[in-house]
Design an enzyme around this catalytic site. Sequence first.
Site, PDB file in Angstrom:
ATOM      1  N   CYS A 112       0.816  -1.074   0.052  1.00 59.89           N
ATOM      2  CA  CYS A 112      -0.044  -0.047   0.076  1.00 59.89           C
ATOM      3  C   CYS A 112       0.973   1.153  -0.063  1.00 59.89           C
ATOM      4  O   CYS A 112       1.983   1.405   0.786  1.00 59.89           O
ATOM      5  CB  CYS A 112      -0.943   0.024   1.415  1.00 59.89           C
ATOM      6  SG  CYS A 112      -1.955   1.535   1.341  1.00 59.89           S
ATOM      7  N   CYS A 166       0.308   5.164   6.814  1.00 67.81           N
ATOM      8  CA  CYS A 166      -0.186   4.956   8.097  1.00 67.81           C
ATOM      9  C   CYS A 166       0.965   4.260   9.228  1.00 67.81           C
ATOM     10  O   CYS A 166       1.250   3.193   9.045  1.00 67.81           O
ATOM     11  CB  CYS A 166      -1.603   4.292   8.219  1.00 67.81           C
ATOM     12  SG  CYS A 166      -2.569   4.808   6.709  1.00 67.81           S
ATOM     13  N   CYS A 193       0.797   0.719  10.409  1.00 71.87           N
ATOM     14  CA  CYS A 193       0.300  -0.374   9.388  1.00 71.87           C
ATOM     15  C   CYS A 193       1.322  -1.196   8.676  1.00 71.87           C
ATOM     16  O   CYS A 193       2.279  -0.618   7.880  1.00 71.87           O
ATOM     17  CB  CYS A 193      -0.529   0.139   8.385  1.00 71.87           C
ATOM     18  SG  CYS A 193      -1.374  -1.118   7.334  1.00 71.87           S
ATOM     19  N   CYS A 224     -16.143  -9.651   6.283  1.00 71.13           N
ATOM     20  CA  CYS A 224     -15.501  -8.328   5.959  1.00 71.13           C
ATOM     21  C   CYS A 224     -14.303  -8.379   5.223  1.00 71.13           C
ATOM     22  O   CYS A 224     -13.253  -9.264   5.491  1.00 71.13           O
ATOM     23  CB  CYS A 224     -14.997  -7.447   7.269  1.00 71.13           C
ATOM     24  SG  CYS A 224     -16.297  -7.230   8.755  1.00 71.13           S
ATOM     25  N   CYS A 275     -19.209  -6.548   4.287  1.00 73.30           N
ATOM     26  CA  CYS A 275     -18.498  -5.393   4.485  1.00 73.30           C
ATOM     27  C   CYS A 275     -17.257  -5.434   3.930  1.00 73.30           C
ATOM     28  O   CYS A 275     -16.588  -6.411   3.801  1.00 73.30           O
ATOM     29  CB  CYS A 275     -18.313  -5.493   6.074  1.00 73.30           C
ATOM     30  SG  CYS A 275     -17.285  -3.767   6.822  1.00 73.30           S
ATOM     31  N   CYS A 283     -19.275   1.881   9.123  1.00 69.56           N
ATOM     32  CA  CYS A 283     -18.501   1.221  10.332  1.00 69.56           C
ATOM     33  C   CYS A 283     -17.319   1.951  10.381  1.00 69.56           C
ATOM     34  O   CYS A 283     -16.409   1.847   9.474  1.00 69.56           O
ATOM     35  CB  CYS A 283     -18.072  -0.376   9.726  1.00 69.56           C
ATOM     36  SG  CYS A 283     -16.872  -0.953  11.089  1.00 69.56           S
ATOM     37  N   ARG A 327     -17.421  -2.775  18.304  1.00 72.98           N
ATOM     38  CA  ARG A 327     -16.476  -4.100  18.213  1.00 72.98           C
ATOM     39  C   ARG A 327     -15.240  -3.990  18.932  1.00 72.98           C
ATOM     40  O   ARG A 327     -14.248  -3.082  18.713  1.00 72.98           O
ATOM     41  CB  ARG A 327     -16.290  -4.271  16.612  1.00 72.98           C
ATOM     42  CG  ARG A 327     -15.713  -5.632  16.347  1.00 72.98           C
ATOM     43  CD  ARG A 327     -15.453  -6.084  14.860  1.00 72.98           C
ATOM     44  NE  ARG A 327     -16.659  -5.856  14.428  1.00 72.98           N
ATOM     45  CZ  ARG A 327     -17.302  -4.916  13.340  1.00 72.98           C
ATOM     46  NH1 ARG A 327     -16.489  -4.157  12.959  1.00 72.98           N
ATOM     47  NH2 ARG A 327     -18.526  -5.203  13.044  1.00 72.98           N
TER      48      ARG A 327
HETATM   49  N1  SAM Z   1      -6.625   0.467   3.211  1.00 72.69           N
HETATM   50  C1  SAM Z   1      -7.789   0.711   3.671  1.00 72.69           C
HETATM   51  C2  SAM Z   1      -7.804   1.854   4.660  1.00 72.69           C
HETATM   52  O1  SAM Z   1      -6.904   2.098   5.481  1.00 72.69           O
HETATM   53  O2  SAM Z   1      -8.846   2.573   4.875  1.00 72.69           O
HETATM   54  C3  SAM Z   1      -8.330  -0.608   4.667  1.00 72.69           C
HETATM   55  C4  SAM Z   1      -7.673  -1.460   5.348  1.00 72.69           C
HETATM   56  S1  SAM Z   1      -7.029  -0.771   6.766  1.00 72.69           S
HETATM   57  C5  SAM Z   1      -5.848  -2.068   7.206  1.00 72.69           C
HETATM   58  C6  SAM Z   1      -8.296  -0.733   8.007  1.00 72.69           C
HETATM   59  C7  SAM Z   1      -7.950  -0.338   9.340  1.00 72.69           C
HETATM   60  O3  SAM Z   1      -7.020  -1.209  10.049  1.00 72.69           O
HETATM   61  C8  SAM Z   1      -7.032   0.871   9.808  1.00 72.69           C
HETATM   62  O4  SAM Z   1      -7.868   2.048   9.388  1.00 72.69           O
HETATM   63  C9  SAM Z   1      -6.644   0.693  11.043  1.00 72.69           C
HETATM   64  O5  SAM Z   1      -7.578   1.323  12.063  1.00 72.69           O
HETATM   65  C10 SAM Z   1      -6.808  -0.617  11.282  1.00 72.69           C
HETATM   66  N2  SAM Z   1      -5.275  -1.193  11.644  1.00 72.69           N
HETATM   67  C11 SAM Z   1      -4.335  -1.397  10.703  1.00 72.69           C
HETATM   68  N3  SAM Z   1      -3.180  -1.791  11.293  1.00 72.69           N
HETATM   69  C12 SAM Z   1      -3.386  -1.914  12.527  1.00 72.69           C
HETATM   70  C13 SAM Z   1      -2.580  -2.264  13.546  1.00 72.69           C
HETATM   71  N4  SAM Z   1      -1.522  -2.796  13.656  1.00 72.69           N
HETATM   72  N5  SAM Z   1      -3.253  -2.197  14.853  1.00 72.69           N
HETATM   73  C14 SAM Z   1      -4.386  -2.018  14.820  1.00 72.69           C
HETATM   74  N6  SAM Z   1      -5.243  -1.362  14.038  1.00 72.69           N
HETATM   75  C15 SAM Z   1      -5.050  -1.441  12.814  1.00 72.69           C
HETATM   76 FE1  SF4 Z   2      -2.745   1.172   3.304  1.00 74.35          FE
HETATM   77 FE2  SF4 Z   2      -2.509   0.188   5.962  1.00 74.35          FE
HETATM   78 FE3  SF4 Z   2      -2.974   2.817   5.749  1.00 74.35          FE
HETATM   79 FE4  SF4 Z   2      -4.963   0.831   4.876  1.00 74.35          FE
HETATM   80  S1  SF4 Z   2      -4.052   1.314   6.833  1.00 74.35           S
HETATM   81  S2  SF4 Z   2      -4.474   2.877   3.697  1.00 74.35           S
HETATM   82  S3  SF4 Z   2      -3.511  -0.796   4.102  1.00 74.35           S
HETATM   83  S4  SF4 Z   2      -1.217   1.820   4.828  1.00 74.35           S
END
Ligand code: SAM
Ligand code: SF4
Length: 340
Positions: free
Chosen positions: A66, A70, A73, A110, A141, A201, A273
Amino acid sequence: MSSDETVPEIAPFTAPGHDWSLDEILSLYRQPLNDLLYRAHTVHRRCFDPNRIQLSTLINIKSGGCPEDCAYCPQSVRYKTGVDSEALMSCEQVLAEARRAKASGASRFCMGAAWRGPKDRDIDRVAEMISGVRDLGLETCVTLGMLKPGQAEQLKSAGLDYYNHNLDTSESFYSSIISTRTYQERLDTLQRVRDAGINVCCGGIIGMGESAEDRAALLQTLACLPRQPESVPINTLVKVAGTPLEGEEDADPIELVRTVACARILMPRAYVRLSAGRTEMSDSTQALCFHAGANSIFYGEKLLTTENPQFSRDQSLFERLGLVADRDKTSGEVLPAQKT
Ligand code: SAM
Ligand code: SF4
Ligand code: DTB
């Protein structure tokens, strides 16, 4: 605030004008824990059967690579976490997983994709997955990142029930976690989802180094949306080696319980949740969260790239707490026997 204070009337789900101030939320958040739990649990019992739990199963339909940054992530291409970039799964593979999730007792499936946002051709393929999953009798979802105008409508036409898009934290703390998209862009996607008639959600993460004020501000933003989200995932940071947040201090479980309790009070009719982070969480912390108003979990041994509790651990927890799956609202049937 004392424990014998009258619990206020609960606003209808669709009522506009949820006008909680940050100070009001902070005083809720900071009151003695027993008073907070009493109030949250009272609200919870008024809106839900407190012994039922909604089970959602998560699948990563497009893993890694990606472009976003973030900081929590493992799927960002910018961090060396050992998560490879994979192509979008085939519809057949996804439906096979959905059948397994249904057999395990989940009521919602989901599908997550590590995208900044979907391309139009991606939407066509995900739409096919949504229709297939729906035909199995599961709620659907997806979480695909930011949506462009028109995309939410296409997902709705395919039969999508919920779109997950998290605000993650407060607007002011947000810029220390993500720089590649703005808070407002997230709000715009949420509005597109809402306008298309899809359930929202939306929640966040605790344990990223944010303050109690940040947690309260996130809840304020969620509770004061023109219409409150139907589902509110509260994630605890899963610290993944290679991400900028790998060295964060552990979140205090009591702060998690307070966050859940406030979410329940502020958004009485939402499914709250208890999301990522349960593997590292004690059973007693989870039990407190369920008392505070959490009534949904991710059920299945994997989240997107990280571990989730084993089926056997969750089943034992449900049995010890007397919780039953929300799948069958009339029978109160306990969960089926599980493969591990
Ligand atoms: N890429 C899309 C987005 O960011 O909108 C969808 C997938 S993203 C992985 C969905 C959510 O997973 C993130 O917004 C975050 O809240 C959660 N998430 C991701 N990595 C995480 C982590 N290491 N610990 C807790 N929550 C996490
Ligand atoms: Fe990409 Fe992870 Fe951010 Fe979702 S949360 S936009 S998968 S970097
Ligand atoms: C949400 O709020 N949490 C889920 C789901 N929505 C997509 C994701 C949790 C991801 C945890 C880290 C991982 O497994 O990669």
